[in-house]
Design a protein around this motif. Structure first.
Motif, PDB file in Angstrom:
ATOM      1  N   ARG A  32       0.502  -4.159  -2.933  1.00  0.00           N
ATOM      2  CA  ARG A  32      -0.232  -4.552  -1.744  1.00  0.00           C
ATOM      3  C   ARG A  32      -1.704  -4.376  -2.033  1.00  0.00           C
ATOM      4  NH1 ARG A  32       1.314  -1.236   3.021  1.00  0.00           N
ATOM      5  NH2 ARG A  32       3.243  -2.417   2.828  1.00  0.00           N
ATOM      6  N   ASN A  33      -2.467  -5.428  -1.791  1.00  0.00           N
ATOM      7  CA  ASN A  33      -3.901  -5.414  -2.131  1.00  0.00           C
ATOM      8  C   ASN A  33      -4.115  -4.953  -3.575  1.00  0.00           C
ATOM      9  OD1 ASN A  33      -4.592  -6.225   0.527  1.00  0.00           O
ATOM     10  ND2 ASN A  33      -4.449  -4.091   1.215  1.00  0.00           N
TER      11      ASN A  33
ATOM     12  N   ASP B 139       1.954 -12.146   3.331  1.00  0.00           N
ATOM     13  CA  ASP B 139       0.727 -11.731   3.991  1.00  0.00           C
ATOM     14  C   ASP B 139       1.063 -10.681   5.042  1.00  0.00           C
ATOM     15  OD1 ASP B 139      -1.795 -13.432   6.054  1.00  0.00           O
ATOM     16  OD2 ASP B 139      -1.723 -11.423   5.167  1.00  0.00           O
TER      17      ASP B 139
ATOM     18  N   ALA C 166      -6.572 -10.586  -8.088  1.00  0.00           N
ATOM     19  CA  ALA C 166      -5.810 -11.055  -6.931  1.00  0.00           C
ATOM     20  C   ALA C 166      -5.055 -12.355  -7.191  1.00  0.00           C
ATOM     21  CB  ALA C 166      -6.752 -11.233  -5.741  1.00  0.00           C
TER      22      ALA C 166
ATOM     23  N   THR D 140      -1.466  -8.651   6.328  1.00  0.00           N
ATOM     24  CA  THR D 140      -2.721  -8.218   6.930  1.00  0.00           C
ATOM     25  C   THR D 140      -2.563  -8.123   8.438  1.00  0.00           C
ATOM     26  OG1 THR D 140      -3.460 -10.513   6.938  1.00  0.00           O
ATOM     27  CG2 THR D 140      -4.201  -9.126   5.131  1.00  0.00           C
TER      28      THR D 140
ATOM     29  N   ASN E 230      -1.623 -10.834   0.454  1.00  0.00           N
ATOM     30  CA  ASN E 230      -2.011  -9.510  -0.020  1.00  0.00           C
ATOM     31  C   ASN E 230      -0.863  -8.702  -0.608  1.00  0.00           C
ATOM     32  OD1 ASN E 230      -0.715  -9.080   2.453  1.00  0.00           O
ATOM     33  ND2 ASN E 230      -1.929  -7.252   2.886  1.00  0.00           N
TER      34      ASN E 230
END
Lengths: 112, 116
Positions: B50-51, B96, B72, B98, B30
């Motif tokens: 981010r995202n 990552d 993405a 998350t 992400n």
């Protein structure tokens, strides 16, 4: 601000000897520290990391030591091999999740 | 074997030309970062997402550089117009975060840019 610095830009060792690469940092508000290895023509590759609540962590032939009192980080490579020749970077995590601050790198040369 | 893919690997261009570098982050990561590496400055952070949302591009010369994530699976870094001082290796990295995870970034092989 955040800063990470290495003590020596170059290090030469003989094959079979142990190598120690040192790093200093300025800001203690870091959750973790990481060592990366970069071979010629390639991107940095993760070697090992250590959380700020630890003093030592061992991997395969590598050990990372963290001294929070003097804000010092070191990477020890046991029985250094020619394949270990590369530039080694220390990095630390900042207050922003995922963001890393990199030092300048130490060129490790292993000679037979 | 999951990895970050960057194109082109090498680019030689003339001053004033537009350069676009592309990055495919690791599926499921992400966060995406763009770094520039030179002998003088080492690894410099240019921008990160981010995202897919840009979080920090303060390291990037805004007048000529732009970074985007159209989706993405793709991040782009564009230089227009390019200058000789932009010559460097540009790395994309993904990670990552998350669930508050921290840890390693996975780097691509880099795009070596030479501006004549």
């Amino acid at each position: 601000g955040e800063s990470v610095g290495l003590h020596l830009p170059t290090l030469s060792v003989q094959e079979g000897d142990n190598s120690i690469i040192n790093c200093a940092y300025s800001n203690s508000a870091s959750d973790y520290f990481i060592w990366y290895k970069q071979e010629s023509g390639k991107g940095p590759q993760f070697i090992i990391d250590i959380r700020s609540n630890m003093d030592k962590r061992q991997g395969q032939r590598v050990t990372v030591l963290l001294n929070k009192t003097v804000k010092h980080l070191s990477l020890q490579i046991a029985a250094t091999q020619p394949g270990d020749s590369a530039v080694y970077f220390c990095a630390k995590g900042g207050s922003t999740l995922g963001r890393l601050y990199f030092g300048r790198g130490t060129q490790l040369t292993v000679w037979p | 074997d999951a990895r970050v893919t960057q194109t082109p690997r090498h680019k030689v261009t003339e001053m004033g030309q537009e350069v676009t570098m592309r990055c495919q982050p690791i599926l499921g990561h992400n966060t995406v970062f763009w770094y520039r590496q030179t002998m003088m400055q080492g690894l410099e952070l240019l921008a990160y997402f981010r995202n897919r949302a840009p979080l920090d591009d303060s390291g990037m010369p805004k007048d000529r550089f732009s970074a985007e994530m159209p989706d993405a699976t793709l991040a782009t870094l564009k230089i227009q117009p390019s200058e000789p001082r932009d010559s460097a290796v540009y790395f994309c990295a993904s990670g990552d975060t998350t669930g508050g995870r921290t840890g390693e970034l996975f780097f691509g092989e880099g795009s070596r840019l030479t501006v004549l």
